[in-house]
Design a protein around this motif. Structure first.
Motif, PDB file in Angstrom:
ATOM      1  N   ASP A  16       0.842  -1.214   0.000  1.00  0.00           N
ATOM      2  CA  ASP A  16       0.000   0.000   0.000  1.00  0.00           C
ATOM      3  C   ASP A  16       0.870   1.254   0.000  1.00  0.00           C
ATOM      4  OD1 ASP A  16      -2.277  -1.476  -0.059  1.00  0.00           O
ATOM      5  OD2 ASP A  16      -2.614  -1.410   2.117  1.00  0.00           O
ATOM      6  N   SER A  17       1.931   1.256   0.825  1.00  0.00           N
ATOM      7  CA  SER A  17       2.826   2.419   0.886  1.00  0.00           C
ATOM      8  C   SER A  17       3.539   2.632  -0.450  1.00  0.00           C
ATOM      9  CB  SER A  17       3.853   2.221   2.002  1.00  0.00           C
ATOM     10  OG  SER A  17       4.844   3.219   1.952  1.00  0.00           O
ATOM     11  N   VAL A  18       3.996   1.540  -1.048  1.00  0.00           N
ATOM     12  CA  VAL A  18       4.686   1.645  -2.332  1.00  0.00           C
ATOM     13  C   VAL A  18       3.721   2.095  -3.422  1.00  0.00           C
ATOM     14  CG1 VAL A  18       5.860   0.307  -4.132  1.00  0.00           C
ATOM     15  CG2 VAL A  18       6.457  -0.050  -1.731  1.00  0.00           C
ATOM     16  N   SER A  19       2.503   1.600  -3.368  1.00  0.00           N
ATOM     17  CA  SER A  19       1.504   1.983  -4.367  1.00  0.00           C
ATOM     18  C   SER A  19       1.190   3.476  -4.286  1.00  0.00           C
ATOM     19  CB  SER A  19       0.231   1.159  -4.159  1.00  0.00           C
ATOM     20  OG  SER A  19      -0.756   1.535  -5.094  1.00  0.00           O
ATOM     21  N   ARG A  20       1.080   4.006  -3.056  1.00  0.00           N
ATOM     22  CA  ARG A  20       0.817   5.443  -2.904  1.00  0.00           C
ATOM     23  C   ARG A  20       1.994   6.266  -3.435  1.00  0.00           C
ATOM     24  NH1 ARG A  20      -1.255   3.686   2.125  1.00  0.00           N
ATOM     25  NH2 ARG A  20       0.711   4.276   3.155  1.00  0.00           N
ATOM     26  N   ALA A  21       3.211   5.799  -3.169  1.00  0.00           N
ATOM     27  CA  ALA A  21       4.392   6.512  -3.672  1.00  0.00           C
ATOM     28  C   ALA A  21       4.423   6.491  -5.190  1.00  0.00           C
ATOM     29  CB  ALA A  21       5.668   5.885  -3.108  1.00  0.00           C
ATOM     30  N   ALA A  22       4.047   5.360  -5.787  1.00  0.00           N
ATOM     31  CA  ALA A  22       4.033   5.262  -7.247  1.00  0.00           C
ATOM     32  C   ALA A  22       2.991   6.202  -7.845  1.00  0.00           C
ATOM     33  CB  ALA A  22       3.753   3.823  -7.668  1.00  0.00           C
ATOM     34  N   THR A  23       1.838   6.311  -7.192  1.00  0.00           N
ATOM     35  CA  THR A  23       0.789   7.225  -7.668  1.00  0.00           C
ATOM     36  C   THR A  23       1.273   8.674  -7.614  1.00  0.00           C
ATOM     37  OG1 THR A  23      -0.922   5.706  -6.886  1.00  0.00           O
ATOM     38  CG2 THR A  23      -1.573   7.985  -7.307  1.00  0.00           C
ATOM     39  N   ARG A  24       2.029   8.990  -6.562  1.00  0.00           N
ATOM     40  CA  ARG A  24       2.519  10.361  -6.387  1.00  0.00           C
ATOM     41  C   ARG A  24       3.694  10.665  -7.320  1.00  0.00           C
ATOM     42  NH1 ARG A  24       3.751   9.674  -1.626  1.00  0.00           N
ATOM     43  NH2 ARG A  24       6.025   9.452  -1.787  1.00  0.00           N
ATOM     44  N   GLU A  25       4.660   9.755  -7.423  1.00  0.00           N
ATOM     45  CA  GLU A  25       5.886  10.010  -8.175  1.00  0.00           C
ATOM     46  C   GLU A  25       5.782   9.640  -9.646  1.00  0.00           C
ATOM     47  OE1 GLU A  25       8.383  11.540  -7.041  1.00  0.00           O
ATOM     48  OE2 GLU A  25       8.081  11.493  -4.865  1.00  0.00           O
ATOM     49  N   ALA A  26       4.862   8.740  -9.976  1.00  0.00           N
ATOM     50  CA  ALA A  26       4.784   8.256 -11.362  1.00  0.00           C
ATOM     51  C   ALA A  26       3.326   8.199 -11.821  1.00  0.00           C
ATOM     52  CB  ALA A  26       5.444   6.870 -11.460  1.00  0.00           C
ATOM     53  N   PRO A  27       2.703   9.355 -11.986  1.00  0.00           N
ATOM     54  CA  PRO A  27       1.276   9.373 -12.344  1.00  0.00           C
ATOM     55  C   PRO A  27       0.978   8.803 -13.724  1.00  0.00           C
ATOM     56  CG  PRO A  27       2.225  11.580 -12.463  1.00  0.00           C
ATOM     57  CD  PRO A  27       3.255  10.712 -11.838  1.00  0.00           C
ATOM     58  N   HIS A  28       1.978   8.762 -14.595  1.00  0.00           N
ATOM     59  CA  HIS A  28       1.741   8.262 -15.947  1.00  0.00           C
ATOM     60  C   HIS A  28       2.265   6.841 -16.135  1.00  0.00           C
ATOM     61  CE1 HIS A  28       2.098  12.734 -16.297  1.00  0.00           C
ATOM     62  NE2 HIS A  28       0.948  12.564 -16.935  1.00  0.00           N
TER      63      HIS A  28
END
Length: 370
Positions: free
Chosen positions: A292-304
């Motif tokens: 979950d933490s990694v997924s949130r970071a990916a959404t924030r840092e890599a939106p595309h």
């Protein structure tokens, strides 16, 4: 007290976004890279993904670290915090190579000046020796029948040369004696020049380029000493050039070092990455509780970017070997290293650490009692 559940996760997207995700994964310290081929198996695009193993940023980081080493300065603090930069690898390489070339030119100049200093040291010592005899160098230079050679060689070869001189028509005298090397002068006849060149070669005498036709210039001891002092000052100036360059460009060089270090760490983590056109694919294992933490970071840092996840149980059923991560209470955790010494359990097996902790203490007590 069990083997931690793992998930296989892949991030596919623009290179700069995946680099930022990789930087976040580095900070978590619980990401185990794997080849994208595992996650892309059976996918129509799987055959078009190119995988890599090398890290081209290693060479750039080594070049930068050598700059601080040559300057005799400690390396900047290693921090992989920021990779938002428009500089490509080729841009970074060109910039670092320009810096290296600047400082390499200074080092080459130091070597030239040191060779010239050695020549003038020999001239000064020879001139002093000649003047002590009541003669001058101009008189020696005007002799058409004799030749003079000045050079440096090791102490071992100096002994060999003296032994050769017992049976050959030349006279060798020491000028400067140092711990391992000596500077000497050799007098010999003009008709024996060819033979002397062979002898010099056999004892590895490095001839000092002294032009005896400039004897009048060499006879002025004050001028020679002044020239030596000028050479020493110039040598010191060029030797201090790396430290001075780093001090004058401290902020920009430290930012450059931080950027290259971050890139190097990212591509060490992503050494099993895949690439498809301008896209980058990073795959690996993470604990299920961290997803979950990694997924949130990916959404924030890599939106595309696209995030793909496969649970460990499913991947194990497909025949993939999953890494084993143990999780135990702090007291029991101390005994994980004992388990690791023998063999970690497979992903689907039970964690024996608790049993090992009890049995180890019990049997140690038996042995201590004996």
């Amino acid at each position: 007290m069990a083997v931690v559940g793992m998930v296989g996760v892949s991030f596919a997207g623009p290179r700069e976004e995946i680099e930022r995700v990789a930087l976040h994964l580095l900070s978590t310290e619980n990401f185990e890279p794997m080849s994208p081929e595992v996650m892309m198996e059976g996918h129509p695009l799987g055959s078009r993904v190119r995988t890599f193993r090398g890290n081209r940023y290693d060479a750039l980081l080594e070049k930068l670290e050598s700059l601080w080493g040559k300057a005799g300065l400690p390396l900047p603090r290693k921090r992989a915090e920021e990779v938002r930069s428009e500089m490509s690898f080729s841009d970074l390489e060109s910039r670092i190579d320009r810096i290296v070339d600047i400082l390499a030119g200074g080092q080459a100049r130091v070597e030239e000046l040191e060779a010239e200093r050695e020549t003038w040291r020999a001239i000064l010592a020879f001139g002093n020796a000649v003047r002590e005899t009541g003669r001058n160098m101009s008189g020696l230079a005007s002799n058409p029948y004799g030749r003079i050679a000045i050079g440096t060689l090791s102490r071992g070869n100096w002994r060999r040369l003296r032994e050769t001189g017992l049976a050959s028509p030349f006279l060798a005298l020491p000028l400067i004696e140092e711990e391992r090397r000596m500077t000497i002068v050799v007098f010999y006849g003009a008709d024996f020049h060819e033979g002397m060149m062979k002898i010099f070669s056999s004892v590895r005498l490095r001839l000092v380029p002294v032009r005896m036709e400039e004897a009048l210039r060499y006879d002025n001891e004050d001028a020679v000493r002044y020239h030596l002092e000028s050479l020493e000052a110039e040598i010191v100036n060029y030797r201090e050039m790396p430290a001075r360059y780093i001090s004058e460009n401290k902020i920009s060089l430290e930012r450059l070092y931080a950027l290259v270090y971050a890139k190097q760490r990212i591509y060490t983590l992503a050494q099993k990455r895949g690439e498809l056109a301008d896209m980058m694919i990073l795959s690996g294992w993470i604990p299920q509780i961290a997803y979950d933490s990694v997924s949130r970071a990916a959404t924030r840092e890599a939106p595309h970017s696209l995030v793909m996840v496969e649970y460990g149980d499913i991947l194990e059923e497909q025949g993939h070997e999953l890494p084993t991560l143990l999780s135990n209470l702090p007291l029991v955790r101390r005994f994980q290293e004992i388990v690791r010494l023998y063999s970690l359990p497979a992903y689907s097996e039970l964690d024996p650490t608790f049993v090992v902790a009890l049995s180890f203490c019990l049997f140690f007590g038996f042995m201590f009692g004996d």
